[in-house]
Design a protein around this motif. Sequence first.
Motif, PDB file in Angstrom:
ATOM      1  N   LEU A  76       0.591   9.192  -5.777  1.00 16.42           N
ATOM      2  CA  LEU A  76       0.861  10.598  -5.463  1.00 16.42           C
ATOM      3  C   LEU A  76       1.822  11.219  -6.466  1.00 16.42           C
ATOM      4  CD1 LEU A  76       1.154  10.595  -1.570  1.00 16.42           C
ATOM      5  CD2 LEU A  76      -0.722  11.437  -2.981  1.00 16.42           C
ATOM      6  N   ARG A  77       2.841  10.463  -6.873  1.00 17.15           N
ATOM      7  CA  ARG A  77       3.774  10.992  -7.882  1.00 17.15           C
ATOM      8  C   ARG A  77       3.063  11.227  -9.202  1.00 17.15           C
ATOM      9  NH1 ARG A  77       9.053  11.072  -7.660  1.00 17.15           N
ATOM     10  NH2 ARG A  77       9.284  10.427  -9.815  1.00 17.15           N
TER      11      ARG A  77
ATOM     12  N   VAL B  72       0.837  -1.205   0.000  1.00 19.47           N
ATOM     13  CA  VAL B  72       0.000   0.000   0.000  1.00 19.47           C
ATOM     14  C   VAL B  72       0.869   1.251   0.000  1.00 19.47           C
ATOM     15  CG1 VAL B  72      -1.614   1.352   1.412  1.00 19.47           C
ATOM     16  CG2 VAL B  72      -2.037  -1.065   1.023  1.00 19.47           C
ATOM     17  N   ALA B  73       1.944   1.246   0.777  1.00 21.99           N
ATOM     18  CA  ALA B  73       2.843   2.406   0.822  1.00 21.99           C
ATOM     19  C   ALA B  73       3.489   2.654  -0.538  1.00 21.99           C
ATOM     20  CB  ALA B  73       3.910   2.193   1.892  1.00 21.99           C
ATOM     21  N   VAL B  74       3.971   1.600  -1.186  1.00 18.64           N
ATOM     22  CA  VAL B  74       4.610   1.755  -2.496  1.00 18.64           C
ATOM     23  C   VAL B  74       3.596   2.268  -3.526  1.00 18.64           C
ATOM     24  CG1 VAL B  74       5.614   0.469  -4.424  1.00 18.64           C
ATOM     25  CG2 VAL B  74       6.447   0.101  -2.130  1.00 18.64           C
ATOM     26  N   CYS B  75       2.394   1.705  -3.511  1.00 20.10           N
ATOM     27  CA  CYS B  75       1.370   2.139  -4.464  1.00 20.10           C
ATOM     28  C   CYS B  75       0.924   3.563  -4.189  1.00 20.10           C
ATOM     29  CB  CYS B  75       0.175   1.194  -4.430  1.00 20.10           C
ATOM     30  SG  CYS B  75       0.570  -0.403  -5.118  1.00 20.10           S
ATOM     31  N   TRP B  76       0.837   3.925  -2.915  1.00 21.08           N
ATOM     32  CA  TRP B  76       0.440   5.280  -2.559  1.00 21.08           C
ATOM     33  C   TRP B  76       1.472   6.288  -3.076  1.00 21.08           C
ATOM     34  CZ3 TRP B  76      -3.914   7.355  -1.238  1.00 21.08           C
ATOM     35  CH2 TRP B  76      -3.955   8.608  -0.666  1.00 21.08           C
TER      36      TRP B  76
ATOM     37  N   VAL C  93      12.358   8.425 -19.143  1.00 21.96           N
ATOM     38  CA  VAL C  93      11.258   8.286 -20.091  1.00 21.96           C
ATOM     39  C   VAL C  93      10.360   9.501 -19.942  1.00 21.96           C
ATOM     40  CG1 VAL C  93      11.290   5.763 -20.050  1.00 21.96           C
ATOM     41  CG2 VAL C  93       9.834   6.982 -18.456  1.00 21.96           C
ATOM     42  N   ARG C  94       9.446   9.654 -20.881  1.00 21.92           N
ATOM     43  CA  ARG C  94       8.502  10.765 -20.802  1.00 21.92           C
ATOM     44  C   ARG C  94       7.483  10.502 -19.691  1.00 21.92           C
ATOM     45  NH1 ARG C  94       9.148  14.022 -25.216  1.00 21.92           N
ATOM     46  NH2 ARG C  94      10.159  13.073 -27.008  1.00 21.92           N
ATOM     47  N   PRO C  95       7.008  11.566 -19.030  1.00 19.16           N
ATOM     48  CA  PRO C  95       6.036  11.390 -17.939  1.00 19.16           C
ATOM     49  C   PRO C  95       4.759  10.678 -18.373  1.00 19.16           C
ATOM     50  CG  PRO C  95       6.948  13.602 -17.869  1.00 19.16           C
ATOM     51  CD  PRO C  95       7.453  12.955 -19.128  1.00 19.16           C
ATOM     52  N   LYS C  96       4.291  10.945 -19.577  1.00 19.07           N
ATOM     53  CA  LYS C  96       3.070  10.290 -20.057  1.00 19.07           C
ATOM     54  C   LYS C  96       3.293   8.776 -20.173  1.00 19.07           C
ATOM     55  CE  LYS C  96      -0.456  10.569 -23.611  1.00 19.07           C
ATOM     56  NZ  LYS C  96      -0.912  11.233 -24.823  1.00 19.07           N
ATOM     57  N   PHE C  97       4.445   8.374 -20.686  1.00 19.73           N
ATOM     58  CA  PHE C  97       4.774   6.961 -20.803  1.00 19.73           C
ATOM     59  C   PHE C  97       4.840   6.309 -19.428  1.00 19.73           C
ATOM     60  CE2 PHE C  97       7.988   3.580 -20.884  1.00 19.73           C
ATOM     61  CZ  PHE C  97       7.429   2.743 -21.828  1.00 19.73           C
ATOM     62  N   ALA C  98       5.439   7.006 -18.450  1.00 17.29           N
ATOM     63  CA  ALA C  98       5.540   6.456 -17.096  1.00 17.29           C
ATOM     64  C   ALA C  98       4.156   6.257 -16.492  1.00 17.29           C
ATOM     65  CB  ALA C  98       6.377   7.384 -16.217  1.00 17.29           C
ATOM     66  N   LYS C  99       3.238   7.204 -16.720  1.00 12.44           N
ATOM     67  CA  LYS C  99       1.875   7.072 -16.195  1.00 12.44           C
ATOM     68  C   LYS C  99       1.148   5.900 -16.853  1.00 12.44           C
ATOM     69  CE  LYS C  99       1.089  11.848 -14.938  1.00 12.44           C
ATOM     70  NZ  LYS C  99       0.331  13.058 -15.216  1.00 12.44           N
TER      71      LYS C  99
ATOM     72  N   ALA D 142       4.954  14.450 -11.113  1.00 11.15           N
ATOM     73  CA  ALA D 142       6.375  14.403 -10.785  1.00 11.15           C
ATOM     74  C   ALA D 142       7.123  13.740 -11.934  1.00 11.15           C
ATOM     75  CB  ALA D 142       6.595  13.612  -9.502  1.00 11.15           C
ATOM     76  N   PRO D 143       8.306  14.238 -12.235  1.00  6.75           N
ATOM     77  CA  PRO D 143       9.062  13.614 -13.323  1.00  6.75           C
ATOM     78  C   PRO D 143       9.448  12.191 -12.946  1.00  6.75           C
ATOM     79  CG  PRO D 143      10.417  15.199 -12.164  1.00  6.75           C
ATOM     80  CD  PRO D 143       9.033  15.332 -11.611  1.00  6.75           C
TER      81      PRO D 143
END
Length: 115
Positions: free
Chosen positions: A77-78, A69-73, A89-95, A83-84
């Motif tokens: 939040l990032r 839960v902590a890691v997923c939280w 990689v590009r932020p959109k790709f990371a999301k 957050a970069p």
Amino acid sequence: MRRADWQLGRLLKTLISGLVRTAVDLVLLVGLPFAYLAGTYLVLDLPARWIGHRDAYGRWGLLLFAAAVAVCWVGVLRAKRDAPPIAPVRPKFAKVMFGLSWVAAILCTIGDLAG
């Protein structure tokens, strides 16, 4: 003599802090995507195991669930803060990859409960 000692001390401090910072960045770069993937799976799978009255890693289950839960939280939040990413990689790709890790976790949890 003392000035040279101070300069040498500052140089060593700078080198060691740079080396430690690089090592931490490398560990995060390599480990964080796997931590997100494992965390999303455990956040979904452990409660499903508890509901289904199946073994959920014994006494470690609750601790694993809290860590997941902590890691997923942190990941959520990032993503919300834009957050970069730590990886280059590009932020959109990371999301998108973070979202796909949730889809993979759902599929793995369904497969685990079916088996």
